[in-house]
Scaffold this active site. Structure first.
Site, PDB file in Angstrom:
ATOM      1  CG  ASN A 237      67.813   9.646  54.799  1.00  0.00           C
ATOM      2  OD1 ASN A 237      67.146   8.631  54.955  1.00  0.00           O
ATOM      3  ND2 ASN A 237      67.437  10.832  55.257  1.00  0.00           N
TER       4      ASN A 237
ATOM      5  CG  ASP B 165      56.271   6.711  59.756  1.00  0.00           C
ATOM      6  OD1 ASP B 165      55.311   6.199  59.149  1.00  0.00           O
ATOM      7  OD2 ASP B 165      57.446   6.556  59.416  1.00  0.00           O
TER       8      ASP B 165
ATOM      9  CD  GLU C 128      64.741  11.876  57.906  1.00  0.00           C
ATOM     10  OE1 GLU C 128      65.454  10.986  57.392  1.00  0.00           O
ATOM     11  OE2 GLU C 128      63.851  12.474  57.273  1.00  0.00           O
TER      12      GLU C 128
ATOM     13  CG  HIS D  90      64.291   7.651  56.668  1.00  0.00           C
ATOM     14  ND1 HIS D  90      63.947   8.831  56.032  1.00  0.00           N
ATOM     15  CD2 HIS D  90      63.477   6.712  56.113  1.00  0.00           C
ATOM     16  CE1 HIS D  90      62.993   8.617  55.157  1.00  0.00           C
ATOM     17  NE2 HIS D  90      62.684   7.338  55.176  1.00  0.00           N
TER      18      HIS D  90
HETATM   19  C1  F6R Z   1      57.023   4.946  56.065  1.00  0.00           C
HETATM   20  C2  F6R Z   1      58.350   4.969  56.649  1.00  0.00           C
HETATM   21  C3  F6R Z   1      59.561   5.252  55.826  1.00  0.00           C
HETATM   22  C4  F6R Z   1      59.580   4.497  54.500  1.00  0.00           C
HETATM   23  C5  F6R Z   1      60.829   4.875  53.689  1.00  0.00           C
HETATM   24  C6  F6R Z   1      60.815   4.220  52.323  1.00  0.00           C
HETATM   25  O1  F6R Z   1      56.044   4.600  57.041  1.00  0.00           O
HETATM   26  O2  F6R Z   1      58.456   4.809  57.824  1.00  0.00           O
HETATM   27  O3  F6R Z   1      60.703   4.923  56.570  1.00  0.00           O
HETATM   28  O4  F6R Z   1      59.577   3.113  54.745  1.00  0.00           O
HETATM   29  O5  F6R Z   1      60.885   6.257  53.536  1.00  0.00           O
HETATM   30  O6  F6R Z   1      59.794   4.780  51.561  1.00  0.00           O
HETATM   31  P1  F6R Z   1      59.424   4.188  50.141  1.00  0.00           P
HETATM   32  O7  F6R Z   1      58.836   2.843  50.374  1.00  0.00           O
HETATM   33  O8  F6R Z   1      58.389   5.141  49.582  1.00  0.00           O
HETATM   34  O9  F6R Z   1      60.689   4.133  49.352  1.00  0.00           O
END
Ligand code: F6R
Length: 239
Positions: free
Chosen positions: A136, A67, A143, A138
């Site tokens: 959450n 992403d 989301e 995702h």
């Molecule tokens: C990032 C992504 C997100 C993260 C998730 C966890 O490329 O796709 O899904 O993996 O938000 O983020 P952290 O590792 O910062 O807790």
């Protein structure tokens, strides 16, 4: 789901890096799906060390990132292009021409999503996909919603995600409202998936992801349906 429980963040990073290294060893031109955020930085450090020691070469590896924030140019320090260069690509022997990250600054974002999916299709499937989870549930920036997404799309970031990730931006207002993300279907089509989870703040959601109902309200719960998922989680990430 296969579960590897490790004592701490360093052990999680090492375990994931070892799996990625073995994947590249068995197929030097592997297509690897990379993620960003705080979870994989230790893994990227470890991969950088393995590369410096001559234990792995990324020369023929094809990375596809999950992403990118909409509206951020590649040289913006908060962009995921910048993140990948700073945390991995600038320190390993990768061919920059092989690296793929959605362009969040594209003028036509819908066309950018289609371009990204066409590229993914051209390479066949992702051999190994690295994912983290949001608090959450995702995956990528898919989301909680009423349906599971399929292909690359523009996602509106939830209030929860914006609140959590705003810490990296100079102000909450600077935090983008949208991102381009590979779809849940794109992620599920990967041959193998590694889910890394670090810390007690992810314990509630990890339990739902692994043992709860499979529902688009907890997007990562769909991983229960994939036949080759390895969860690498720290021991405090369990309720
Ligand atoms: C990032 C992504 C997100 C993260 C998730 C966890 O490329 O796709 O899904 O993996 O938000 O983020 P952290 O590792 O910062 O807790």
């Amino acid at each position: 789901m296969k579960l590897i429980t490790v004592k701490d963040y360093d052990a999680m990073s090492e375990a994931a890096a070892e799996i990625i290294m073995r994947q590249i060893d068995s197929k030097p031109n592997s297509v690897i799906g990379f993620s960003t955020g705080s979870t994989p930085t230790g893994t990227y450090k470890q991969l950088t060390a393995f590369c410096a020691q001559g234990r792995v070469s990324f020369k023929n590896v094809v990375p596809f990132n999950l992403d990118e924030y909409v509206g951020l140019a590649p040289d913006d320090p908060n962009s995921y292009v910048y993140y990948m260069k700073e945390n991995l690509f600038d320190h390993i022997d990768i061919d920059p021409a092989n690296t793929h990250i959605p362009n969040g600054a594209a003028e036509d974002l819908e066309a950018e999503c289609r371009r990204y999916d066409a590229l993914l299709e051209r390479y066949g499937s992702i051999d190994l996909q690295l994912v983290g989870i949001g608090q959450n549930g995702h995956i990528g920036f898919n989301e909680p919603s009423d349906t599971f997404s399929d292909k690359t799309q523009i996602a509106k970031l939830s209030e929860n995600t914006r609140a959590v990730n705003a810490a990296h931006f100079r102000s909450a207002d600077a935090m983008p409202q949208f991102a381009i993300t590979m779809g849940v279907g794109d992620i599920m089509r990967a041959k193998r998936i590694i889910l890394m989870v670090n810390g007690a703040h992810k314990a509630q959601i990890l339990d739902k992801v692994m043992h709860g109902e499979i529902t688009p309200q907890v997007p990562a719960s769909i991983l229960q349906r994939h036949d080759d998922v390895t969860v690498i989680a720290t021991q405090d990430a369990f309720i």
